[in-house]
Motif scaffolding. Structure first.
Motif, mmCIF file in Angstrom:
data_model
loop_
_atom_site.group_PDB
_atom_site.id
_atom_site.type_symbol
_atom_site.label_atom_id
_atom_site.label_comp_id
_atom_site.label_asym_id
_atom_site.label_seq_id
_atom_site.Cartn_x
_atom_site.Cartn_y
_atom_site.Cartn_z
ATOM 1 N N VAL A 272 29.914 21.771 42.234
ATOM 2 C CA VAL A 272 31.333 22.112 42.317
ATOM 3 C C VAL A 272 31.668 22.591 43.723
ATOM 4 O O VAL A 272 31.089 23.575 44.213
ATOM 5 N N ARG A 273 32.609 21.901 44.394
ATOM 6 C CA ARG A 273 33.059 22.298 45.725
ATOM 7 C C ARG A 273 34.357 23.091 45.605
ATOM 8 O O ARG A 273 35.338 22.602 45.056
ATOM 9 N N ASP A 274 34.317 24.313 46.114
ATOM 10 C CA ASP A 274 35.520 25.158 46.114
ATOM 11 C C ASP A 274 35.968 25.353 47.563
ATOM 12 O O ASP A 274 35.431 26.194 48.283
ATOM 13 N N ARG A 275 36.968 24.571 47.981
ATOM 14 C CA ARG A 275 37.432 24.624 49.373
ATOM 15 C C ARG A 275 38.435 25.742 49.608
ATOM 16 O O ARG A 275 38.853 25.981 50.737
ATOM 17 N N ALA B 165 32.660 27.095 49.317
ATOM 18 C CA ALA B 165 31.451 27.395 48.546
ATOM 19 C C ALA B 165 31.053 26.196 47.698
ATOM 20 O O ALA B 165 31.874 25.330 47.362
ATOM 21 N N LEU B 166 29.757 26.179 47.353
ATOM 22 C CA LEU B 166 29.236 25.128 46.483
ATOM 23 C C LEU B 166 28.599 25.787 45.274
ATOM 24 O O LEU B 166 27.787 26.714 45.409
ATOM 25 N N GLY B 167 28.999 25.330 44.085
ATOM 26 C CA GLY B 167 28.439 25.869 42.857
ATOM 27 C C GLY B 167 27.882 24.766 41.976
ATOM 28 O O GLY B 167 27.829 23.602 42.371
ATOM 29 N N ILE B 168 27.469 25.151 40.775
ATOM 30 C CA ILE B 168 26.894 24.193 39.843
ATOM 31 C C ILE B 168 27.455 24.453 38.450
ATOM 32 O O ILE B 168 27.710 25.598 38.073
ATOM 33 N N PHE B 169 27.692 23.369 37.704
ATOM 34 C CA PHE B 169 28.209 23.478 36.339
ATOM 35 C C PHE B 169 27.353 22.579 35.454
ATOM 36 O O PHE B 169 27.102 21.415 35.781
ATOM 37 N N THR B 170 26.886 23.131 34.315
ATOM 38 C CA THR B 170 25.983 22.408 33.431
ATOM 39 C C THR B 170 26.476 22.500 31.989
ATOM 40 O O THR B 170 27.536 23.079 31.714
ATOM 41 N N LEU B 171 25.692 21.948 31.082
ATOM 42 C CA LEU B 171 26.041 22.015 29.665
ATOM 43 C C LEU B 171 26.101 23.451 29.171
ATOM 44 O O LEU B 171 26.855 23.752 28.232
ATOM 45 N N THR B 172 25.340 24.331 29.774
ATOM 46 C CA THR B 172 25.414 25.745 29.398
ATOM 47 C C THR B 172 26.800 26.297 29.676
ATOM 48 O O THR B 172 27.372 27.044 28.878
ATOM 49 N N GLY B 173 27.371 25.900 30.814
ATOM 50 C CA GLY B 173 28.735 26.309 31.141
ATOM 51 C C GLY B 173 29.749 25.717 30.182
ATOM 52 O O GLY B 173 30.756 26.358 29.847
ATOM 53 N N ASP C 1 35.658 18.651 42.436
ATOM 54 C CA ASP C 1 36.432 19.721 43.049
ATOM 55 C C ASP C 1 36.569 20.885 42.079
ATOM 56 O O ASP C 1 36.614 20.687 40.862
ATOM 57 N N ALA C 2 36.653 22.102 42.614
ATOM 58 C CA ALA C 2 36.727 23.290 41.771
ATOM 59 C C ALA C 2 37.977 23.323 40.907
ATOM 60 O O ALA C 2 38.022 24.023 39.886
ATOM 61 N N ASP C 3 39.005 22.563 41.275
ATOM 62 C CA ASP C 3 40.242 22.536 40.479
ATOM 63 C C ASP C 3 40.164 21.550 39.323
ATOM 64 O O ASP C 3 41.099 21.462 38.506
ATOM 65 N N THR C 4 39.059 20.791 39.233
ATOM 66 C CA THR C 4 38.904 19.831 38.144
ATOM 67 C C THR C 4 38.836 20.563 36.811
ATOM 68 O O THR C 4 38.205 21.610 36.688
ATOM 69 N N SER C 5 39.499 20.009 35.797
ATOM 70 C CA SER C 5 39.467 20.648 34.478
ATOM 71 C C SER C 5 38.123 20.405 33.806
ATOM 72 O O SER C 5 37.411 19.439 34.122
ATOM 73 N N ILE C 6 37.794 21.287 32.888
ATOM 74 C CA ILE C 6 36.544 21.137 32.143
ATOM 75 C C ILE C 6 36.534 19.819 31.384
ATOM 76 O O ILE C 6 35.500 19.139 31.303
ATOM 77 N N LEU C 7 37.673 19.411 30.849
ATOM 78 C CA LEU C 7 37.759 18.154 30.108
ATOM 79 C C LEU C 7 37.376 16.978 31.003
ATOM 80 O O LEU C 7 36.623 16.086 30.593
ATOM 81 N N ASP C 8 37.911 16.968 32.246
ATOM 82 C CA ASP C 8 37.582 15.881 33.169
ATOM 83 C C ASP C 8 36.105 15.931 33.585
ATOM 84 O O ASP C 8 35.494 14.887 33.833
#
Length: 608
Positions: free
Chosen positions: A180-183, A189-197, A158-165
């Motif tokens: 990443v789901r942002d409701r 919307a659907l996004g993506i998060f990787t090691l670059t982020g 979920d988009a509200d998830t912390s980076i640590l989690d």
């Protein structure tokens, strides 16, 4: 019963051993003196002829429509129709195999490929050829589907998830990518998060347990479908400078395709070339990458990759090469206030082996450079020449002030080309219509292109003069019908650009201009013309097939010349073509002839 029948010549090279025995049991040899009529119009053929020695000309009325030489066969269509529609005459002493009609009928019934290659139209011949080579083409892994490669299972947060989690998810799932789901957005919307982020999150300074993943996720996803070809996925990665794409079947996300996984599957080094280009900090480093592109082309061609796929990959790699070269030689302020573009076959995405430079530069109106732009452009042209792209004989390069102007001045030049409609002006217009931006502010190029389409409406006289160039080469008397050129050693080579590619490409370009179609590639223009109801569907398919055949034949002979230390050229030596290539060449040049007739009627070129 002759024993020397050549089963390596088309269409007999697709026969099984049993089918070859059928041929041997039903073939005989026939002799025809020079001038003899082998078949007359209306005659009922009893055999299929395969020439051993000599040449046979096919007449429609008094016009020679084609010539058959050694290993060519005729008249398959008349044999199956039960009546010959043309006159076939021995142009010189002819010795030929004659294969009985019953045997031919059995071969056609049992072997679909044989029948298609024998007497089908161009599209079916090429489809049959593709089927015949399917086993070889399966080795060309760029043709494999995305879902045949290693597609990683998608993991969602979920988009509200912390980076640590999210990092904990990385560790637990042994992955470096989450979706990443942002409701909260409408629509969601659907996004993506990787090691670059994650690297950017650490540099942000905010505690990772307080920083939400939506702040650093990328919601501009690049997607492919499971049935898409891996070559298309690779081209998208190169174009968008990403290391992964999302695999989606409609709204259903099926996985993530990583660049390293794709590269491991393809193992053709194209992605490594892209990385080499992006990492280059100077011209010598880029020269090494440029050299790799030609080797990649040869590898892809020999592994059976379709010509259109090779051309697309080459277009993307060349665009990145030119973009990086411009960024290396030009200061950032010039890059930001200009648009570098390529033209010709490079702009259309139809270049394979390196050809002359065709490029230009549009400068932003009001921009006052702090550098010597002319000197920078000279450095760029010199760099491309060092990479193996020779200077343009017509000087259509950024190093020529006429092709390095402000947007307003360029627009004025384009208007002059249109209004004056001189030979040089229309040539410049034709070249410019294929322009494709590769670096800088693309809106600057579009500003100039708009000036073209604003002035073409109802300008029939200009359009006719523009289209008339299709008749600049060759003649209306079907010169190509005399392939191979009987007994004339001075005419054993064909300029495939002048007599095949140019009239096809320029004819399509002319129709696109007349109907204000802004696409730059020939295939896109053809498809747009069909959609607009301006081109028959069957002819459109044949034009695309013919274009790809011309490109493939030129690449094939070009690679052969490079292997022997010669420069690639547009000349095709007819005596070195296989019987299948000669057959397809006649068909494709016939398509060009048909297209030119349509264009002559559409633009009333008889009055030009």
């Amino acid at each position: 019963m002759p024993s020397g029948f050549n089963f390596s010549a088309s269409p007999f090279d697709c026969l099984t051993p049993d089918e070859q025995r059928l041929v041997q049991d039903n073939v005989d040899i026939a002799y025809f003196p020079q001038g003899d009529t082998v078949l007359a119009p209306g005659a009922q053929p009893t055999h299929l002829f395969v020439i051993i020695k000599g040449f046979v000309q096919q007449f429609d009325g008094n016009e020679v429509v084609t010539t058959y030489g050694p290993e060519d066969c005729f008249d398959g269509r008349g044999l199956m129709a039960g009546k010959s529609s043309s006159r076939f005459v021995a142009a010189e002493e002819v010795v030929a195999y004659q294969l009985a009609k019953q045997a031919v009928s059995e071969l056609i019934a049992d072997n679909v490929t044989f029948g298609a290659l024998l007497f089908s139209d161009l599209s079916n011949k090429l489809s049959a050829l593709s089927a015949r080579q399917s086993r070889h083409e399966l080795q060309s892994l760029t043709m494999a589907r995305v879902d045949e490669a290693f597609v990683r299972t998608p993991h969602f947060v979920d988009a509200d998830t912390s980076i640590l989690d999210v990092v904990k998810e990385f560790h637990a799932l042994r992955t470096a990518t989450v979706l990443v789901r942002d409701r909260q957005l409408s629509p969601p919307a659907l996004g993506i998060f990787t090691l670059t982020g994650l690297q950017r999150a650490i540099l942000d300074g905010t505690p990772l347990d307080q920083l939400k993943v939506r702040e650093l996720a990328n919601f501009s996803l690049i997607k492919v479908r499971p049935k898409d070809q891996l070559g298309d996925a690779l081209a998208l990665m190169i174009r968008h400078k990403v290391h992964r794409v999302v695999v989606a079947d409609g709204d259903n996300i099926t996985g993530v395709l990583e660049a390293l996984d794709l590269f491991s599957f393809l193992s053709n080094h194209s992605y490594l070339i892209n990385i080499q280009i992006q990492d280059a900090q100077d011209v010598p480093s880029l020269k090494l990458a440029a050299g790799q592109i030609t080797r990649l082309i040869a590898l892809l061609y020999r592994s059976g990759t379709h010509i259109n796929m090779i051309a697309r990959l080459v277009q993307e790699l060349n665009a990145k090469l030119f973009e990086r070269a411009w960024q290396v030689v030009a200061p950032a302020e010039l890059v930001a206030n200009s648009c570098l573009f390529v033209m010709g076959s490079e702009g259309r995405g139809e270049q394979l082996l390196k050809t002359d430079q065709d490029n230009g530069l549009v400068l932003r109106d009001g921009y006052v450079p702090t550098v010597d732009v002319a000197q920078v452009c000279q450095q760029f042209s010199a760099a491309l020449a060092d990479f193996g792209y020779p200077p343009c004989p017509g000087n259509i390069m950024v190093s020529n002030p006429a092709w390095c102007q402000s947007a307003d001045d360029f627009s004025q030049a384009v208007r002059f080309w249109l209004m004056a409609a001189s030979q040089d002006g229309l040539m410049s217009l034709a070249i410019f219509l294929d322009a494709r931006a590769v670096c800088g502010d693309r809106a600057l190029l579009e500003q100039v292109r708009t000036a073209v389409y604003d002035m073409t409406t109802d300008n029939d006289a200009m359009l006719a003069r523009f289209a008339a160039a299709i008749n600049a080469f060759g003649s209306s008397s079907a010169w190509w019908a005399h392939l191979p050129f009987l007994g004339d050693p001075g005419k054993d080579a064909l300029d495939i650009k002048k007599n095949g590619t140019f009239p096809l490409v320029h004819g399509v370009r002319s129709l696109a201009l007349a109907h204000r179609i802004r696409a730059t590639s020939t295939v896109e223009r053809v498809n747009a013309l069909v959609e607009a109801g301006r081109l028959p569907q069957k002819l459109a398919h044949d034009l695309i097939d013919s274009l790809h055949f011309f490109m493939g034949l030129k690449l094939k002979t070009g690679l052969q010349r490079l292997e022997t230390g010669q420069a690639a050229s547009d000349e095709i030596h007819l005596d070195k073509l296989s019987s299948l290539d000669r057959d397809l060449l006649k068909d494709t040049l016939g398509v060009v002839k048909q297209f030119k007739a349509l264009l002559n009627q559409r633009f009333h070129l008889e009055a030009v």
